[in-house]
Design a protein around this motif. Structure first.
Motif, PDB file in Angstrom:
ATOM      1  N   ASP A 699       0.830  -1.205   0.000  1.00  0.00           N
ATOM      2  CA  ASP A 699       0.000   0.000   0.000  1.00  0.00           C
ATOM      3  C   ASP A 699       0.867   1.259   0.000  1.00  0.00           C
ATOM      4  OD1 ASP A 699      -2.694   1.255   0.322  1.00  0.00           O
ATOM      5  OD2 ASP A 699      -1.778   1.965   2.188  1.00  0.00           O
ATOM      6  N   LYS A 700       1.955   1.272   0.789  1.00  0.00           N
ATOM      7  CA  LYS A 700       2.856   2.417   0.829  1.00  0.00           C
ATOM      8  C   LYS A 700       3.529   2.639  -0.527  1.00  0.00           C
ATOM      9  CE  LYS A 700       4.196   2.872   5.687  1.00  0.00           C
ATOM     10  NZ  LYS A 700       4.065   4.350   5.699  1.00  0.00           N
ATOM     11  N   VAL A 701       3.917   1.517  -1.174  1.00  0.00           N
ATOM     12  CA  VAL A 701       4.559   1.625  -2.491  1.00  0.00           C
ATOM     13  C   VAL A 701       3.605   2.292  -3.480  1.00  0.00           C
ATOM     14  CG1 VAL A 701       5.332   0.257  -4.473  1.00  0.00           C
ATOM     15  CG2 VAL A 701       6.153  -0.299  -2.186  1.00  0.00           C
ATOM     16  N   ARG A 702       2.340   1.883  -3.460  1.00  0.00           N
ATOM     17  CA  ARG A 702       1.388   2.434  -4.418  1.00  0.00           C
ATOM     18  C   ARG A 702       1.084   3.916  -4.136  1.00  0.00           C
ATOM     19  NH1 ARG A 702       3.022  -0.460  -7.269  1.00  0.00           N
ATOM     20  NH2 ARG A 702       2.282  -2.508  -7.926  1.00  0.00           N
ATOM     21  N   ARG A 703       1.186   4.339  -2.897  1.00  0.00           N
ATOM     22  CA  ARG A 703       0.879   5.733  -2.548  1.00  0.00           C
ATOM     23  C   ARG A 703       2.079   6.671  -2.730  1.00  0.00           C
ATOM     24  NH1 ARG A 703      -3.911   6.181   0.267  1.00  0.00           N
ATOM     25  NH2 ARG A 703      -4.849   4.196   0.912  1.00  0.00           N
ATOM     26  N   TYR A 704       3.297   6.058  -2.867  1.00  0.00           N
ATOM     27  CA  TYR A 704       4.514   6.870  -3.034  1.00  0.00           C
ATOM     28  C   TYR A 704       4.695   7.123  -4.531  1.00  0.00           C
ATOM     29  CZ  TYR A 704       9.094   8.567  -1.492  1.00  0.00           C
ATOM     30  OH  TYR A 704      10.177   9.364  -1.184  1.00  0.00           O
ATOM     31  N   ARG A 705       4.719   8.422  -4.928  1.00  0.00           N
ATOM     32  CA  ARG A 705       4.655   8.761  -6.341  1.00  0.00           C
ATOM     33  C   ARG A 705       5.746   8.083  -7.168  1.00  0.00           C
ATOM     34  NH1 ARG A 705       4.024  14.935  -7.995  1.00  0.00           N
ATOM     35  NH2 ARG A 705       2.025  14.483  -6.959  1.00  0.00           N
ATOM     36  N   SER A 706       6.999   8.124  -6.695  1.00  0.00           N
ATOM     37  CA  SER A 706       8.109   7.594  -7.503  1.00  0.00           C
ATOM     38  C   SER A 706       8.117   6.066  -7.568  1.00  0.00           C
ATOM     39  CB  SER A 706       9.447   8.080  -6.945  1.00  0.00           C
ATOM     40  OG  SER A 706       9.634   7.611  -5.617  1.00  0.00           O
ATOM     41  N   LEU A 707       7.337   5.407  -6.680  1.00  0.00           N
ATOM     42  CA  LEU A 707       7.310   3.938  -6.665  1.00  0.00           C
ATOM     43  C   LEU A 707       5.975   3.371  -7.111  1.00  0.00           C
ATOM     44  CD1 LEU A 707       9.054   3.282  -3.205  1.00  0.00           C
ATOM     45  CD2 LEU A 707      10.094   3.097  -5.483  1.00  0.00           C
ATOM     46  N   GLU A 725      -7.735 -11.429  -2.208  1.00  0.00           N
ATOM     47  CA  GLU A 725      -8.468 -10.237  -2.644  1.00  0.00           C
ATOM     48  C   GLU A 725      -7.887  -8.976  -2.014  1.00  0.00           C
ATOM     49  OE1 GLU A 725     -13.055  -8.495  -2.587  1.00  0.00           O
ATOM     50  OE2 GLU A 725     -12.648 -10.567  -1.968  1.00  0.00           O
ATOM     51  N   ARG A 726      -7.474  -9.055  -0.752  1.00  0.00           N
ATOM     52  CA  ARG A 726      -6.871  -7.898  -0.091  1.00  0.00           C
ATOM     53  C   ARG A 726      -5.544  -7.535  -0.745  1.00  0.00           C
ATOM     54  NH1 ARG A 726      -4.801  -7.289   6.206  1.00  0.00           N
ATOM     55  NH2 ARG A 726      -4.177  -5.079   6.001  1.00  0.00           N
ATOM     56  N   GLY A 727      -4.769  -8.576  -1.124  1.00  0.00           N
ATOM     57  CA  GLY A 727      -3.511  -8.305  -1.785  1.00  0.00           C
ATOM     58  C   GLY A 727      -3.688  -7.548  -3.077  1.00  0.00           C
ATOM     59  N   LEU A 728      -4.692  -7.930  -3.850  1.00  0.00           N
ATOM     60  CA  LEU A 728      -4.945  -7.242  -5.104  1.00  0.00           C
ATOM     61  C   LEU A 728      -5.497  -5.832  -4.849  1.00  0.00           C
ATOM     62  CD1 LEU A 728      -6.528 -10.184  -7.149  1.00  0.00           C
ATOM     63  CD2 LEU A 728      -4.185  -9.289  -7.277  1.00  0.00           C
ATOM     64  N   ASP A 729      -6.268  -5.676  -3.759  1.00  0.00           N
ATOM     65  CA  ASP A 729      -6.828  -4.368  -3.437  1.00  0.00           C
ATOM     66  C   ASP A 729      -5.743  -3.349  -3.115  1.00  0.00           C
ATOM     67  OD1 ASP A 729      -9.386  -5.230  -3.862  1.00  0.00           O
ATOM     68  OD2 ASP A 729      -9.836  -5.634  -1.750  1.00  0.00           O
ATOM     69  N   VAL A 730      -4.694  -3.784  -2.391  1.00  0.00           N
ATOM     70  CA  VAL A 730      -3.635  -2.830  -2.025  1.00  0.00           C
ATOM     71  C   VAL A 730      -2.679  -2.576  -3.178  1.00  0.00           C
ATOM     72  CG1 VAL A 730      -3.737  -3.384   0.429  1.00  0.00           C
ATOM     73  CG2 VAL A 730      -2.180  -4.668  -1.060  1.00  0.00           C
ATOM     74  N   GLY A 731      -2.836  -3.303  -4.292  1.00  0.00           N
ATOM     75  CA  GLY A 731      -2.047  -2.965  -5.474  1.00  0.00           C
ATOM     76  C   GLY A 731      -1.032  -3.998  -5.911  1.00  0.00           C
TER      77      GLY A 731
END
Length: 754
Positions: A699-707, A725-731
């Motif tokens: 989730d942090k990776v998906r929210r960090y612009r450069s990552l 399903e949760r794994g796919l939800d967080v990206g």
């Protein structure tokens, strides 16, 4: 005649002892194998041998030997005259006479045993059939003649008529002389290989002039144009150009002469190579014929040994032999003596049951032990040793293998009975409850397999409980020359005996897997271990080896009863070699069978496949890193976040083997820190980790612009639909469950994401 020449007698005695030893050995084996009713041909043979020994003993003044032979002849003469049946008592008496004769010849100057007179009386007694020696019989008082030139004819027991004389003349030759001759013939074989190599080089040099022809033509045209231009312009050619033109003319003429010389040299080299090959092959063939001996030579002493072991064990056996007229290289037969003795001992001690047990099982009191020789093909033959005993006990072998930690319980239970039977070839494994002077140490069959594989053979066994066991040894007929596979490892060229090679392969990356920290490959639906040959031979100090390209060059071998693969740098060729020993200073070198010389003069080692397997099993895990031809800076970088040391190491090994540059983190927090400090092309993460789990990290990776665009693969033990399903939800881009983990699936997923 005058006083007996003692010096001459001693020389005659040496010759007599050697001849008598061969005759007695033959007699002992025939008598040990005989059972009533005895073949008349056997009686005829024994009769002749006794008569010959009697005459020879008279020549060297061995009176006791002559007296015993005289009495023994009387037995056969009486049986023939009265047309009596040769019964078991006669047979046992002949065996006693053979042992007594052996003792007298072995100790020619010692006092005769006290039992000799009684034995002679029994041999001459007419009441032998009743087992009661004739009391009126007297010990013969005839003295042996002291004059070696005197030959007395025996009128009481005439020699049976002699059959046709064998037209083949034979000459006894010292074995060392044959060995020396063989050594020189092998040198000639080596010269043949060198001559072929020389011809190849000469022919290659001559063929290289094809390229020169093209340049000569262009140079000749250029020179002609310069001269024509100078004539057209009516100008003198400058001195520098004239020098070049003259040099060009000289070079063209000079190289033309060398082209002719090289073509002649290549033709002569071809003729010399052909002549040496013809002479070498002819000598080699004749030497092979000299070295070919019937397999019955291998059986000398075996029947007596088998009979003695059976008697010591309280058992009865009937030994049968088939096909022993088959001829085989003497050097092969020499190597088979010890394995054959071990197999015979095991068959009698472990296989054949006591008479009482056999009768209860509905068998005859005497066990049947058979030795069969048969031709397999033009270059190989088979020896089969079988018995009709109790057979192998799979459960007993399985329990013993687990007890001695040769197998674990899971593997032992998965193996079939036939696979379990082959465990008896492991050193130290014995199902015998007692160690005796015959067996029980668990070494015999290990020695059998080692010796057989050492000469390029294979051992197989079949067993049926209650019916018996059969060992089959498939062996080469000759060992003068054999083929080998040449491989290259760390700039070194080595030879692997072709008998041990199953196949040579270039395997794709997808077939290389890591199981329990060991490299494996799948070949013909079988998972086989693979080791780096350089690592086994300790040719470098690296713990990892990077292999250029996407394919692994491997050789599949069979040795020590196992299939396995070796990774090499290059597979060069399959060629004929002449195996040479390393000399008395290097009798036993680990992993090395011997050496050979290539046609170009290079001496290379010949590897020992059996030792290689044993050394490989003792080495640490072998790690092979595959990478493509791209520069190291262009390799994809992957970060692995995993708190388990085992899982982290496994993932790192798999990915590095696939050619990726891998960095590891011990938990999610450490991985998050590393992602912000360095550039990575993909993240592989576990979910259940301390400090920060995989869901939070993704989730942090998906929210960090450069990552935000960084591919993420979750590899976890969590397999519920909700977790996925949760794994796919967080990206996460992919979700792989460890319980169904397949490294090929992981690698394919990563390739698609990259």
């Amino acid at each position: 005649m005058g006083k007996y020449n003692e010096s001459l007698r001693k020389r005659l005695l040496v010759a007599f002892t050697a001849e008598a030893g061969e005759r007695l050995g033959n007699l002992a084996d025939r008598l040990a194998m005989a059972t009533p009713p005895v073949d008349p041909a056997l009686l005829e043979t024994v009769y002749r041998e006794i008569h010959s020994l009697k005459g020879a003993s008279r020549a060297v003044a061995l009176g006791d030997v002559e007296i015993l032979c005289q009495a023994w002849e009387s037995l056969f003469a009486r049986i023939r005259k009265n047309q009596q049946e040769f019964n078991q008592q006669h047979l046992e008496l002949c065996r006693q006479a053979e042992k007594m004769l052996h003792h007298l010849i072995k100790h020619p100057d010692a006092k005769a045993p006290d039992s000799l007179p009684m034995l002679c009386i029994q041999l001459e007694s007419d009441s032998l059939a009743t087992g009661e020696p004739d009391a009126s019989a007297t010990f013969p008082q005839e003295e042996a003649a002291s004059d070696s030139a005197q030959v007395l004819e025996d009128s009481t027991s005439p020699l049976p008529p002699i059959g046709p004389v064998n037209s083949k003349r034979r000459l006894k030759v010292d074995v060392t002389s044959l060995d020396t001759l063989l050594f020189h013939i092998e040198d000639l074989q080596q010269s043949k290989l060198e001559a072929v190599q020389t011809h190849s080089h000469a022919e290659e040099a001559a063929n290289n002039f094809t390229e020169w022809h093209r340049h000569r033509h262009n140079i000749a045209i250029a020179c002609r144009q310069i001269r024509q231009q100078s004539e057209h312009l009516k100008q003198a050619i400058p001195d520098e150009q004239q020098t070049l033109l003259e040099f060009s003319d000289w070079v063209i003429d000079y190289l033309g002469q060398w082209e002719y010389r090289l073509s002649i040299l290549a033709r002569n080299a071809e003729q010399v190579a052909r002549n040496i090959a013809t002479a070498s092959e002819a000598l080699h063939l004749e030497m092979q014929n000299v070295l070919l001996l019937p397999c019955n030579v291998l059986l000398e002493g075996i029947p007596v040994m088998a009979k003695e072991i059976a008697q010591a064990s309280g058992k009865q056996i009937n030994l049968t032999v088939e096909g022993d007229s088959l001829t085989v290289d003497k050097r092969i037969l020499d190597e088979l003596k010890i394995p054959l003795q071990h197999l015979i001992r095991n068959a009698i001690d472990h296989g054949i049951e006591p008479p009482s047990e056999r009768l209860v099982a509905g068998k005859s009191a005497a066990g049947i032990l058979s030795i069969d020789f048969s031709q397999d093909d033009a270059s190989r033959f088979v020896i089969t040793i079988s018995d009709d005993g109790r057979g192998l006990n799979a459960d007993k072998i399985r329990n013993k293998a687990v007890e001695q930690k040769i197998l674990n319980e899971e593997d032992a239970s998965d193996l079939s009975d036939q696979e379990i039977y082959h465990q008896i070839f492991n050193s130290g494994l014995s199902t015998s409850s007692m160690i005796t002077d015959i067996s029980g140490r668990g070494l015999g069959l290990a020695i059998v397999r080692d010796n057989i594989e050492q000469i390029g053979g294979q051992v197989q066994l079949e067993s049926t409980p209650g019916q018996g066991t059969s060992f089959s040894m498939r062996l080469p007929v000759s060992m003068a020359t054999f083929r080998a596979l040449l491989v290259k490892v760390d700039e070194f060229i080595m030879a692997i005996p072709a008998q041990a090679v199953i196949r040579a392969m270039r395997l794709p990356l997808e077939s290389v897997r890591t199981i329990e920290n060991r490299m494996t490959v799948t070949v013909a639906d079988r998972v086989l271990p693979v080791w780096r040959l350089a690592e086994i031979l300790q040719l470098d100090g690296e713990t990892e080896r990077r292999i250029s390209g996407t394919r692994l060059q491997t050789v599949q071998l069979y040795a020590a009863g196992k299939d396995f693969c070796l990774q090499v740098d290059e597979i060069i060729d399959d060629t004929e070699i002449i195996l040479k020993s390393l000399g008395p200073q290097l009798i036993r070198v680990p992993n090395i069978l011997g050496a050979t010389q290539l046609g170009d003069g290079r001496v290379i080692p010949v590897l020992n496949p059996q030792d290689l397997y044993q050394t490989a099993c003792a080495t640490a895990h072998s790690s092979i890193t595959m990478y493509s031809e791209e520069a190291p800076g262009q390799r994809s970088k992957i970060l692995v976040a995993e708190d388990s040391i085992t899982s982290r190491g496994l993932l790192k090994t798999i990915l590095e083997n696939a050619g990726y540059e891998v960095t590891t983190a011990n938990d999610g927090m450490e991985a998050w820190s590393m992602l912000r400090q360095s550039d990575f092309d993909l993240l592989v993460s576990d979910i259940e980790m301390p400090h920060m789990d995989g869901f939070t990290l993704t989730d942090k990776v998906r929210r960090y612009r450069s990552l935000s665009s960084l591919p993420v693969v979750l590899v976890t033990a969590l397999q519920s639909p909700e977790d996925q399903e949760r794994g796919l939800d967080v990206g996460a881009n992919a979700y792989i469950v460890k319980s169904s983990f397949d490294q090929v699936n992981l690698l394919n997923t990563i390739r698609q994401l990259l």
